[in-house]
Design a protein around this motif. Structure first.
Motif, short mmCIF file in Angstrom:
data_model
loop_
_atom_site.label_atom_id
_atom_site.label_comp_id
_atom_site.label_asym_id
_atom_site.label_seq_id
_atom_site.Cartn_x
_atom_site.Cartn_y
_atom_site.Cartn_z
N PHE A 7 -1.33 7.66 -7.13
CA PHE A 7 -1.31 6.42 -6.60
C PHE A 7 -0.36 5.45 -6.60
O PHE A 7 -0.55 4.41 -6.46
CB PHE A 7 -2.79 6.02 -7.27
CG PHE A 7 -4.08 6.76 -7.14
CD1 PHE A 7 -4.63 7.01 -6.10
CD2 PHE A 7 -4.35 7.37 -8.34
CE1 PHE A 7 -5.81 7.55 -6.14
CE2 PHE A 7 -5.36 8.46 -8.32
CZ PHE A 7 -6.18 8.53 -7.04
N HIS A 9 2.10 5.49 -4.43
CA HIS A 9 2.34 5.03 -3.07
C HIS A 9 1.34 5.29 -2.39
O HIS A 9 0.35 5.85 -2.63
CB HIS A 9 3.39 5.84 -2.40
CG HIS A 9 4.78 5.53 -2.98
ND1 HIS A 9 5.10 6.25 -4.18
CD2 HIS A 9 5.70 4.92 -3.05
CE1 HIS A 9 6.25 5.99 -4.49
NE2 HIS A 9 6.85 5.04 -3.46
N ARG A 10 1.06 4.36 -1.23
CA ARG A 10 0.23 4.33 -0.25
C ARG A 10 0.55 4.34 0.98
O ARG A 10 1.69 4.23 1.37
CB ARG A 10 -1.25 3.16 -0.44
CG ARG A 10 -0.48 1.77 -0.10
CD ARG A 10 -1.72 0.90 -0.36
NE ARG A 10 -0.72 -0.65 0.03
CZ ARG A 10 -1.16 -1.42 0.97
NH1 ARG A 10 -2.25 -1.03 1.54
NH2 ARG A 10 -0.41 -2.26 1.32
N CYS A 12 1.39 3.75 4.70
CA CYS A 12 1.74 2.48 5.21
C CYS A 12 0.29 1.94 6.31
O CYS A 12 0.40 2.65 7.35
CB CYS A 12 3.13 2.56 6.07
SG CYS A 12 3.55 1.12 7.03
N PRO A 50 5.04 1.25 -1.49
CA PRO A 50 4.77 1.02 -3.08
C PRO A 50 3.47 0.35 -3.27
O PRO A 50 3.35 -0.67 -2.54
CB PRO A 50 6.03 0.67 -3.72
CG PRO A 50 6.46 0.17 -2.72
CD PRO A 50 6.39 0.57 -1.35
N ARG A 51 2.73 0.54 -3.92
CA ARG A 51 1.46 -0.16 -4.50
C ARG A 51 1.96 -1.40 -5.33
O ARG A 51 2.91 -1.40 -5.96
CB ARG A 51 0.43 0.72 -5.08
CG ARG A 51 -0.16 1.82 -4.35
CD ARG A 51 -1.47 2.33 -5.23
NE ARG A 51 -1.93 3.29 -4.45
CZ ARG A 51 -2.92 3.12 -3.56
NH1 ARG A 51 -3.31 1.67 -3.29
NH2 ARG A 51 -3.61 4.06 -2.95
N LYS A 52 1.15 -2.30 -5.19
CA LYS A 52 1.53 -3.88 -6.06
C LYS A 52 0.91 -3.23 -7.40
O LYS A 52 0.07 -2.71 -7.61
CB LYS A 52 0.67 -4.52 -5.45
CG LYS A 52 1.06 -5.24 -4.03
CD LYS A 52 0.26 -6.40 -3.75
CE LYS A 52 0.78 -6.77 -2.10
NZ LYS A 52 -0.17 -7.85 -1.55
N TYR A 54 -0.60 -3.75 -11.16
CA TYR A 54 -1.74 -4.25 -11.39
C TYR A 54 -1.59 -5.51 -12.35
O TYR A 54 -0.81 -5.39 -13.37
CB TYR A 54 -2.80 -3.32 -12.19
CG TYR A 54 -3.24 -2.32 -11.38
CD1 TYR A 54 -4.05 -2.21 -10.51
CD2 TYR A 54 -2.66 -0.73 -11.59
CE1 TYR A 54 -4.34 -1.28 -9.58
CE2 TYR A 54 -3.12 0.29 -11.01
CZ TYR A 54 -4.20 0.06 -10.03
OH TYR A 54 -4.42 1.12 -9.26
#
Length: 65
Positions: A7, A9-10, A12, A50-52, A54
């Motif tokens: 998780f 990366h997600r 686009c 990239p994911r933000k 938490y």
């Protein structure tokens, strides 16, 4: 041993993972057809972003406190 984080990366949201498009200009050169390769401006042609990290209450819920 560290594990791979699936998780991290997600996909686009701008290109839905199809990061590069090839457009046929319709013209012909001596080598063949003239095509232009275009990359997604949001992800730079990777297809993932990239994911933000938490933060706040979400971070506490993720570690189980």
């Amino acid at each position: 041993m560290t594990e791979h984080d699936p998780f991290a990366h997600r996909v686009c949201p701008h290109c839905d993972g199809f990061a590069t498009a090839v457009v046929d200009c319709g013209a012909r050169s001596k080598d063949g057809r003239v095509v232009i390769s275009i990359d997604c401006p949001a992800c730079g042609g990777w297809g993932v972003i990239p994911r933000k990290p938490y933060t706040g209450a979400t971070a506490l819920a993720r570690v189980g406190r």
